[in-house]
Design a protein around this motif. Structure first.
Motif, PDB file in Angstrom:
ATOM      1  N   PRO B 161       0.840  -1.190   0.000  1.00 19.54           N
ATOM      2  CA  PRO B 161       0.000   0.000   0.000  1.00 19.54           C
ATOM      3  C   PRO B 161       0.891   1.264   0.000  1.00 19.54           C
ATOM      4  O   PRO B 161       2.045   1.242   0.412  1.00 19.54           O
ATOM      5  N   GLU B 162       0.256   2.403  -0.399  1.00 14.53           N
ATOM      6  CA  GLU B 162       0.978   3.672  -0.541  1.00 14.53           C
ATOM      7  C   GLU B 162       1.592   4.125   0.756  1.00 14.53           C
ATOM      8  O   GLU B 162       2.718   4.583   0.808  1.00 14.53           O
ATOM      9  N   GLN B 163       0.800   3.877   1.810  1.00 14.45           N
ATOM     10  CA  GLN B 163       1.246   4.323   3.144  1.00 14.45           C
ATOM     11  C   GLN B 163       2.514   3.592   3.541  1.00 14.45           C
ATOM     12  O   GLN B 163       3.478   4.164   4.018  1.00 14.45           O
ATOM     13  N   ASP B 164       2.505   2.268   3.314  1.00 13.30           N
ATOM     14  CA  ASP B 164       3.701   1.495   3.662  1.00 13.30           C
ATOM     15  C   ASP B 164       4.891   1.864   2.791  1.00 13.30           C
ATOM     16  O   ASP B 164       6.019   1.913   3.257  1.00 13.30           O
ATOM     17  N   ARG B 165       4.549   2.107   1.528  1.00 12.70           N
ATOM     18  CA  ARG B 165       5.639   2.484   0.633  1.00 12.70           C
ATOM     19  C   ARG B 165       6.254   3.788   1.093  1.00 12.70           C
ATOM     20  O   ARG B 165       7.459   3.944   1.113  1.00 12.70           O
ATOM     21  N   ALA B 166       5.417   4.713   1.557  1.00 15.01           N
ATOM     22  CA  ALA B 166       5.919   5.975   2.071  1.00 15.01           C
ATOM     23  C   ALA B 166       6.787   5.761   3.284  1.00 15.01           C
ATOM     24  O   ALA B 166       7.827   6.403   3.454  1.00 15.01           O
ATOM     25  N   ALA B 167       6.317   4.776   4.140  1.00 11.48           N
ATOM     26  CA  ALA B 167       7.109   4.486   5.331  1.00 11.48           C
ATOM     27  C   ALA B 167       8.466   3.948   4.923  1.00 11.48           C
ATOM     28  O   ALA B 167       9.454   4.244   5.565  1.00 11.48           O
ATOM     29  N   LEU B 168       8.476   3.171   3.856  1.00 10.98           N
ATOM     30  CA  LEU B 168       9.750   2.603   3.409  1.00 10.98           C
ATOM     31  C   LEU B 168      10.712   3.688   2.974  1.00 10.98           C
ATOM     32  O   LEU B 168      11.899   3.572   3.204  1.00 10.98           O
ATOM     33  N   THR B 169      10.147   4.721   2.356  1.00  8.03           N
ATOM     34  CA  THR B 169      11.020   5.739   1.843  1.00  8.03           C
ATOM     35  C   THR B 169      11.645   6.557   2.953  1.00  8.03           C
ATOM     36  O   THR B 169      12.598   7.271   2.739  1.00  8.03           O
ATOM     37  N   ARG B 170      11.121   6.472   4.142  1.00  8.80           N
ATOM     38  CA  ARG B 170      11.709   7.288   5.211  1.00  8.80           C
ATOM     39  C   ARG B 170      13.003   6.696   5.735  1.00  8.80           C
ATOM     40  O   ARG B 170      13.546   7.144   6.672  1.00  8.80           O
ATOM     41  N   GLY B 171      13.466   5.752   5.167  1.00  4.47           N
ATOM     42  CA  GLY B 171      14.767   5.221   5.614  1.00  4.47           C
ATOM     43  C   GLY B 171      14.666   3.769   6.018  1.00  4.47           C
ATOM     44  O   GLY B 171      13.623   3.313   6.458  1.00  4.47           O
ATOM     45  N   GLY B 172      15.691   3.013   5.807  1.00  2.27           N
ATOM     46  CA  GLY B 172      15.706   1.584   6.196  1.00  2.27           C
ATOM     47  C   GLY B 172      16.999   0.934   5.729  1.00  2.27           C
ATOM     48  O   GLY B 172      17.928   1.608   5.285  1.00  2.27           O
ATOM     49  N   THR B 173      16.985  -0.384   5.899  1.00  6.87           N
ATOM     50  CA  THR B 173      18.179  -1.124   5.534  1.00  6.87           C
ATOM     51  C   THR B 173      17.764  -2.233   4.592  1.00  6.87           C
ATOM     52  O   THR B 173      16.774  -2.924   4.833  1.00  6.87           O
ATOM     53  N   LEU B 174      18.512  -2.426   3.556  1.00 10.25           N
ATOM     54  CA  LEU B 174      18.258  -3.518   2.643  1.00 10.25           C
ATOM     55  C   LEU B 174      19.477  -4.436   2.723  1.00 10.25           C
ATOM     56  O   LEU B 174      20.574  -4.054   2.373  1.00 10.25           O
ATOM     57  N   VAL B 175      19.215  -5.632   3.193  1.00 12.34           N
ATOM     58  CA  VAL B 175      20.309  -6.601   3.309  1.00 12.34           C
ATOM     59  C   VAL B 175      20.218  -7.515   2.112  1.00 12.34           C
ATOM     60  O   VAL B 175      19.156  -8.054   1.805  1.00 12.34           O
ATOM     61  N   SER B 176      21.333  -7.712   1.458  1.00  8.78           N
ATOM     62  CA  SER B 176      21.323  -8.592   0.305  1.00  8.78           C
ATOM     63  C   SER B 176      22.457  -9.604   0.452  1.00  8.78           C
ATOM     64  O   SER B 176      23.392  -9.383   1.215  1.00  8.78           O
ATOM     65  N   ALA B 177      22.300 -10.747  -0.304  1.00  8.52           N
ATOM     66  CA  ALA B 177      23.310 -11.806  -0.192  1.00  8.52           C
ATOM     67  C   ALA B 177      24.601 -11.379  -0.906  1.00  8.52           C
ATOM     68  O   ALA B 177      25.682 -11.638  -0.419  1.00  8.52           O
ATOM     69  N   ALA B 178      24.397 -10.742  -2.035  1.00  9.47           N
ATOM     70  CA  ALA B 178      25.583 -10.277  -2.749  1.00  9.47           C
ATOM     71  C   ALA B 178      25.468  -8.766  -2.960  1.00  9.47           C
ATOM     72  O   ALA B 178      24.377  -8.217  -2.824  1.00  9.47           O
ATOM     73  N   ALA B 179      26.550  -8.176  -3.171  1.00  5.95           N
ATOM     74  CA  ALA B 179      26.522  -6.718  -3.342  1.00  5.95           C
ATOM     75  C   ALA B 179      25.648  -6.370  -4.531  1.00  5.95           C
ATOM     76  O   ALA B 179      25.731  -7.003  -5.574  1.00  5.95           O
ATOM     77  N   LEU B 180      24.734  -5.428  -4.278  1.00  6.93           N
ATOM     78  CA  LEU B 180      23.766  -5.042  -5.299  1.00  6.93           C
ATOM     79  C   LEU B 180      24.417  -4.005  -6.219  1.00  6.93           C
ATOM     80  O   LEU B 180      25.025  -3.048  -5.731  1.00  6.93           O
ATOM     81  N   ASP B 181      24.266  -4.222  -7.535  1.00  9.87           N
ATOM     82  CA  ASP B 181      24.901  -3.269  -8.451  1.00  9.87           C
ATOM     83  C   ASP B 181      23.995  -2.048  -8.641  1.00  9.87           C
ATOM     84  O   ASP B 181      22.876  -2.007  -8.059  1.00  9.87           O
ATOM     85  N   ASP B 182      24.396  -1.138  -9.383  1.00  7.15           N
ATOM     86  CA  ASP B 182      23.667   0.125  -9.513  1.00  7.15           C
ATOM     87  C   ASP B 182      22.331  -0.080 -10.177  1.00  7.15           C
ATOM     88  O   ASP B 182      21.327   0.520  -9.791  1.00  7.15           O
ATOM     89  N   ALA B 183      22.311  -0.946 -11.203  1.00  5.20           N
ATOM     90  CA  ALA B 183      21.043  -1.204 -11.875  1.00  5.20           C
ATOM     91  C   ALA B 183      20.025  -1.735 -10.908  1.00  5.20           C
ATOM     92  O   ALA B 183      18.873  -1.314 -10.910  1.00  5.20           O
ATOM     93  N   GLY B 184      20.482  -2.564 -10.121  1.00  2.00           N
ATOM     94  CA  GLY B 184      19.544  -3.134  -9.116  1.00  2.00           C
ATOM     95  C   GLY B 184      19.039  -2.046  -8.188  1.00  2.00           C
ATOM     96  O   GLY B 184      17.850  -1.971  -7.913  1.00  2.00           O
ATOM     97  N   GLN B 185      20.003  -1.166  -7.711  1.00  2.73           N
ATOM     98  CA  GLN B 185      19.573  -0.112  -6.798  1.00  2.73           C
ATOM     99  C   GLN B 185      18.581   0.807  -7.485  1.00  2.73           C
ATOM    100  O   GLN B 185      17.585   1.218  -6.865  1.00  2.73           O
ATOM    101  N   ALA B 186      18.780   1.053  -8.773  1.00  2.00           N
ATOM    102  CA  ALA B 186      17.903   1.926  -9.497  1.00  2.00           C
ATOM    103  C   ALA B 186      16.524   1.320  -9.581  1.00  2.00           C
ATOM    104  O   ALA B 186      15.515   2.007  -9.409  1.00  2.00           O
ATOM    105  N   ARG B 187      16.444   0.037  -9.826  1.00  2.00           N
ATOM    106  CA  ARG B 187      15.127  -0.602  -9.969  1.00  2.00           C
ATOM    107  C   ARG B 187      14.366  -0.518  -8.656  1.00  2.00           C
ATOM    108  O   ARG B 187      13.167  -0.255  -8.620  1.00  2.00           O
ATOM    109  N   ILE B 188      15.075  -0.684  -7.576  1.00  2.00           N
ATOM    110  CA  ILE B 188      14.398  -0.602  -6.277  1.00  2.00           C
ATOM    111  C   ILE B 188      13.875   0.805  -6.046  1.00  2.00           C
ATOM    112  O   ILE B 188      12.751   1.001  -5.600  1.00  2.00           O
ATOM    113  N   ALA B 189      14.763   1.771  -6.355  1.00  4.12           N
ATOM    114  CA  ALA B 189      14.340   3.130  -6.147  1.00  4.12           C
ATOM    115  C   ALA B 189      13.149   3.438  -7.019  1.00  4.12           C
ATOM    116  O   ALA B 189      12.204   4.084  -6.582  1.00  4.12           O
ATOM    117  N   GLU B 190      13.158   2.951  -8.240  1.00  3.63           N
ATOM    118  CA  GLU B 190      12.024   3.189  -9.124  1.00  3.63           C
ATOM    119  C   GLU B 190      10.753   2.584  -8.536  1.00  3.63           C
ATOM    120  O   GLU B 190       9.688   3.159  -8.589  1.00  3.63           O
TER     121      GLU B 190
END
Lengths: 81, 238, 227
Positions: B161-190
């Motif tokens: 939901p929009e509200q949760d998505r907004a909450a996500l944008t206020r900051g957090g941590t994304l843990v990944s198994a392997a280092a995420l490349d820029d394309a990946g970071q961009a897709r998440i941000a999008e």
């Protein structure tokens, strides 16, 4: 001759002689019967022999009677006086 | 032969006198003595009989007492035997009960142990299975897998939901198994709409996938968590 | 040889001629009485040998009386026992040299027989009364009365002759044998004489007892006999 003493003497002898025959036979039979009885019952020998003696004496009495008669004839003959 | 009657009479008188005197002097005293002794002997005999009767009575008493004692003894023996029998029976019953209880307990304990052993084995098997699965999964190509996970993460974020998505944008941590490349970071941000203050952390323990932590929400999407789930389920099933 | 049937009077006391038999009888009486007196002087409850022997005599006599007649011996013991003892001692008195037994004389035996005859009457009257004694003649039935009366005399006479004949014949035979062969030869005959004397004494006493008891039994009424 006076025959009376002679007859008395002969009669006395005959009296004793013949008077002895009967008791002799009777005593023989009595003793034989007593022997038989004792042989059959030895435990009754006492009673039997006692009775035997008494019976023998009784039988003998008949012979004694004859003897008395003979003595009477010899010593107390009334006919001889 | 003449019978002298004077002599006969005299002899008869003589014998009569003899009979009279002998009766007085001889026959009666001796007979009296015999009778007296017989009476005395009879008295003695009756005395002896009395004593004998007494002795017999005493003997009978003793015999009776002895019999009573014997009877008492027999009764006592019988009762003792009975008691012993009862005690033996009770002991035996008790022992049998104890033995049965022991057997029962042993059976229960054996069941428990077997159950525990089975659980333990199941758990170990589960653990082993999960480890095997983890190792197998680790052999896959991390990038390809990460791409797939990333697509899923994006889809999941877009589905929020929009509200949760907004909450996500206020900051957090994304843990990944392997280092995420820029394309990946961009897709998440999008997917999130704008670039939030996300910090990217690498944690190889995840094997593959992501964990998105914000202030309020933790979003698990990794094989590590899946395996944890499976392990938990297996253990529960055990 | 002197007749054995005759007696020689030694001397006279008044009208009574005293023969050797009477003297011997007196001697026997004296011996018996003195012996009895001496032997029965101290009778105790626990018998010695002497008293045991005396009691044996009396008991044997009682037993014989009881066995032969079944009667209680007490009333008859004195008479029968004395008869037996007297005849026995008289018969055996021939053992003493120079003595002839008194029973070898007619008078003594006749006196004994008369005594038995009288004693039958005496005991019969005592047992059943005069009527009882007379009734005893009618036993087993009335027809027998004459025979019984005759018998009561003849049986006594028979006893008399029996005793006299036996003893006298013994003395006579011994006298004859002794006159033929004086020494030792008569001894077996004397031994036989002892036996004869004992048996005759026994027979005399038993017969007297039998006669007496038969008379007493026949004279007793039936109802009393049961008791």
């Amino acid at each position: 001759m006076d025959y009376l003493p002679l007859a008395s003497i002969v009669c006395a002898a005959f009296a004793v002689a013949f008077g002895a025959i009967g008791p002799a036979l009777a005593e023989g039979r009595a003793v034989a019967a007593a022997m038989d009885a004792i042989a059959r019952q030895p435990e009754a020998a006492n009673t039997i022999s006692r009775t035997l003696f008494v019976g023998l004496a009784m039988i003998e009495t008949t012979a004694i009677y004859c003897l008395v008669i003979a003595l009477l004839l010899l010593f107390a003959n009334p006919l001889l006086g | 032969m003449t019978l002298d009657f004077w002599g006969l009479g005299l002899q008869a008188v003589n014998v009569l006198i003899l009979v009279w005197l002998l009766t007085r002097v001889f026959w009666r005293p001796v007979a009296a003595a015999i009778v007296a002794r017989q009476t005395a002997a009879q008295a003695l005999l009756s005395d002896a009989e009395g004593t004998q009767a007494k002795a017999d009575a005493a003997l009978a008493e003793v015999t009776k007492a002895r019999e009573e004692i014997a009877a008492e003894r027999a009764a006592m023996l019988a009762s003792a035997a009975q008691e012993a029998e009862v005690a033996v029976q009770a002991k035996m019953a008790e022992a049998r009960a104890k033995a049965e209880a022991l057997v029962e307990a042993a059976k229960v304990a054996q069941g428990h142990a077997a159950e525990a052993a089975r659980k333990e084995q199941t758990r170990q098997a589960a653990t082993l299975a999960v480890e095997i699965a983890g190792k197998l999964l680790a052999r896959l190509d991390p990038n390809a897998v990460q791409g797939a996970f990333l697509a899923q993460l994006v889809a999941a974020v877009e589905g929020l939901p929009e509200q949760d998505r907004a909450a996500l944008t206020r900051g957090g941590t994304l843990v990944s198994a392997a280092a995420l490349d820029d394309a990946g970071q961009a897709r998440i941000a999008e997917a999130l709409g704008k670039m939030p203050g996300l910090t990217f952390v690498v944690d190889p323990a995840l094997i593959a996938g992501f964990v998105l932590r914000t202030q309020h929400v933790v979003l698990h999407d990794s094989w590590q968590s899946d395996l944890d789930h499976i392990l938990k389920d297996l253990r529960h099933a055990a | 040889m002197n007749s054995p049937l005759d007696a020689v009077a030694l001397f006279q006391i008044g009208p009574v001629p005293i023969t050797q038999a009477i003297l011997t009888t007196w001697g026997i009486m004296a011996v018996l009485l003195l012996g009895a007196f001496a032997l029965t002087r101290r009778l105790t409850l626990t018998p010695g040998r002497r008293q045991a022997a005396l009691e044996l005599i009396v008991t044997t006599m009682d037993t014989q009386i009881r066995e032969t007649t079944g009667a209680e011996p007490a009333p008859y013991r004195g008479f029968i026992g004395t008869l037996f003892l007297f005849i026995l001692v008289a018969n055996w008195s021939s053992l003493i040299p120079g003595l002839d037994p008194p029973t070898a004389q007619l008078e003594t035996d006749a006196a004994l027989a008369v005594l038995v005859f009288l004693s039958v009457i005496w005991f019969g009257v005592q047992g059943g009364g005069v009527a009882g004694y007379l009734r005893s003649f009618a036993s087993p039935n009335v027809v027998m009365i004459p025979l019984n009366m005759l018998e009561s005399v003849t049986r006594v006479f028979s006893m008399f002759v029996r005793l006299f004949g036996n003893v006298m014949s013994g003395v006579f035979v011994i006298g004859i044998v002794a006159s033929l062969a004086g020494l030792l030869v008569p001894i077996p005959l004397m031994a036989l004489d002892l036996l004869t004397g004992l048996v005759q004494a026994y027979i005399f006493a038993v017969l007297a007892m039998v006669f007496i008891s038969a008379t007493v039994e026949d004279g007793t009424p039936k109802s009393q006999k049961e008791t």
